[in-house]
Design an enzyme around this catalytic site. Sequence first.
Site, PDB file in Angstrom:
ATOM      1  N   GLN A   8      -4.523  -1.870  10.157  1.00  0.00           N
ATOM      2  CA  GLN A   8      -4.121  -3.678   9.639  1.00  0.00           C
ATOM      3  C   GLN A   8      -4.384  -4.524  10.561  1.00  0.00           C
ATOM      4  OE1 GLN A   8      -2.815  -3.820   6.255  1.00  0.00           O
ATOM      5  NE2 GLN A   8      -4.099  -5.621   6.417  1.00  0.00           N
ATOM      6  N   LYS A  58       1.134  -1.211   0.254  1.00  0.00           N
ATOM      7  CA  LYS A  58       0.206   0.317   0.064  1.00  0.00           C
ATOM      8  C   LYS A  58       1.163   0.917  -0.294  1.00  0.00           C
ATOM      9  CE  LYS A  58      -3.653  -2.676   1.921  1.00  0.00           C
ATOM     10  NZ  LYS A  58      -4.217  -2.708   3.699  1.00  0.00           N
ATOM     11  N   ASP A  86     -11.086   1.627   4.683  1.00  0.00           N
ATOM     12  CA  ASP A  86     -11.351  -0.146   3.616  1.00  0.00           C
ATOM     13  C   ASP A  86     -12.824   0.030   4.135  1.00  0.00           C
ATOM     14  OD1 ASP A  86      -9.295  -1.103   4.415  1.00  0.00           O
ATOM     15  OD2 ASP A  86      -9.054  -1.524   6.266  1.00  0.00           O
TER      16      ASP A  86
END
Lengths: 286, 286
Positions: free
Chosen positions: A99, A55, A122
Amino acid sequence: MVISVKLLEGKKVAQALDETMAKRVESLKEKGITPGLAVVLVGDNSASAVYVRNKQRRAEKLGINFQLIRFEESVTEQELLAKIDELNNDSAIDGFLVQLPLPDHIDEDKVNEAISPNKDVDGFTPISVGNLWIGTPMTKPATASGILMMLDHYNVDLDGKNVVIIGRSNIVGKPTAALMLERNATVTITHSHTKNLKEITSKADVLVVAIGRAKFITQDYVKDQAIVIDVGMDRDENGKLCGDVDFDDVKDKTSMITPVPGGVGPMTITALVDQVIELAEGRING
Amino acid sequence: MVISVKLLEGKKVAQALDETMAKRVESLKEKGITPGLAVVLVGDNSASAVYVRNKQRRAEKLGINFQLIRFEESVTEQELLAKIDELNNDSAIDGFLVQLPLPDHIDEDKVNEAISPNKDVDGFTPISVGNLWIGTPMTKPATASGILMMLDHYNVDLDGKNVVIIGRSNIVGKPTAALMLERNATVTITHSHTKNLKEITSKADVLVVAIGRAKFITQDYVKDQAIVIDVGMDRDENGKLCGDVDFDDVKDKTSMITPVPGGVGPMTITALVDQVIELAEGRING
């Protein structure tokens, strides 16, 4: 007979979209805005570290301000929530994510719910999921969104198509169903309790497979000329990277199919980065 | 040959559940807790008035504290939001809803989003919808929940069943899909853009119809021995109340079918009232 199968090459689509996205970032910077993405990483799960690095690489390549916030495995829930609160209020950060997985002593739901829906890149918080299903999405889960961006790139019209999704995860299956329903597809969600899977999948104009079982889908599951989208990232019997679809067995029966690797995978980060840029563009109109 | 079709008599199920619910209310009152339901009604839409009166009657019959809060058509958005804030913080109210539709000068989304998810008995706010799809529902939309309560009463096991839903509204179709998926059914959502509807519905073990078209579903849409659930409330060519399903044409082909009236309708208010009681029971554990 010439068999014409079109590869849905996510990797190439991502490269093409990178150019457009880099220009959007440039144009934002001219207006004094640098899109900001933060990722919170707890502990030293090596898979997580790889995902985060990918990312970071992609975001920085496009000129996005990337912040990596690392915590030791021993971080308290309170410390983590305090950081989320800070990010929610940090005007330099357009979007951020925590994460997963998190250590056992931290309540993932609580962490998730603390993320402001305006910055939830997300798209996994309850408000984001709700807005997605209501049909007024603010942010969209990256894999589902990446699949749609890829199909759009190849001008696939989903209106009235029979879409069958295998797998009902909150991360892939369900949000993909929501987005495809919004595009006027007829959507069937199948899963481990589905009894007549083959009968159902062999009616699908578009088949999305997200079950995590190497080469599970063979040609008897697939309708002639179907579009097959493989979200799997598995290892075959020789340890080689492969998908949930037996590509060599299936491909000649399809009209379009994603390879693994190089299909859905690269689109996921593309969708994430696109979302960050879009949120930054939102700053212009407040 | 004896044809054995079982009527899914929501009206009778509702009566049976009323007894249990009345006992639950009684038991709460012994602990000093009176379940409280408030309904906010704006203007004088006559259909809305009827819906609200039905809710009131049912709630009061069960011993629930029912508050009707009426506003003139001319109420401002600000006044309405202030009342919602008050209800969110009123410890005597376990759940409330704002009866739709609202006048044009009021933003329904804004009103909806102001309702605390802990008191959202309609289950239509983004957070409630999100939690429903994530699989951690706090409150559930009443019609979908009522259908499940009715099927449970008749011991219908949805696990592995092919469920086809016609209609993708946020009020009925989508939440019914979410709840049935949670029960491990294979779920297909069809709608006005679906191209081969008859082919799809005639594979359904359970067919849920919510399209608002009188007697649209005839026996050629229905699988032998299917369970047919009719959410419609329409008028036939003689002005008589009927459903989306042509009951007389379809019934002998089914194993179970809901009549209209007396099927899904009564279950909707049952589910609403059940939810209020459940929220009040939640006060005991904080």
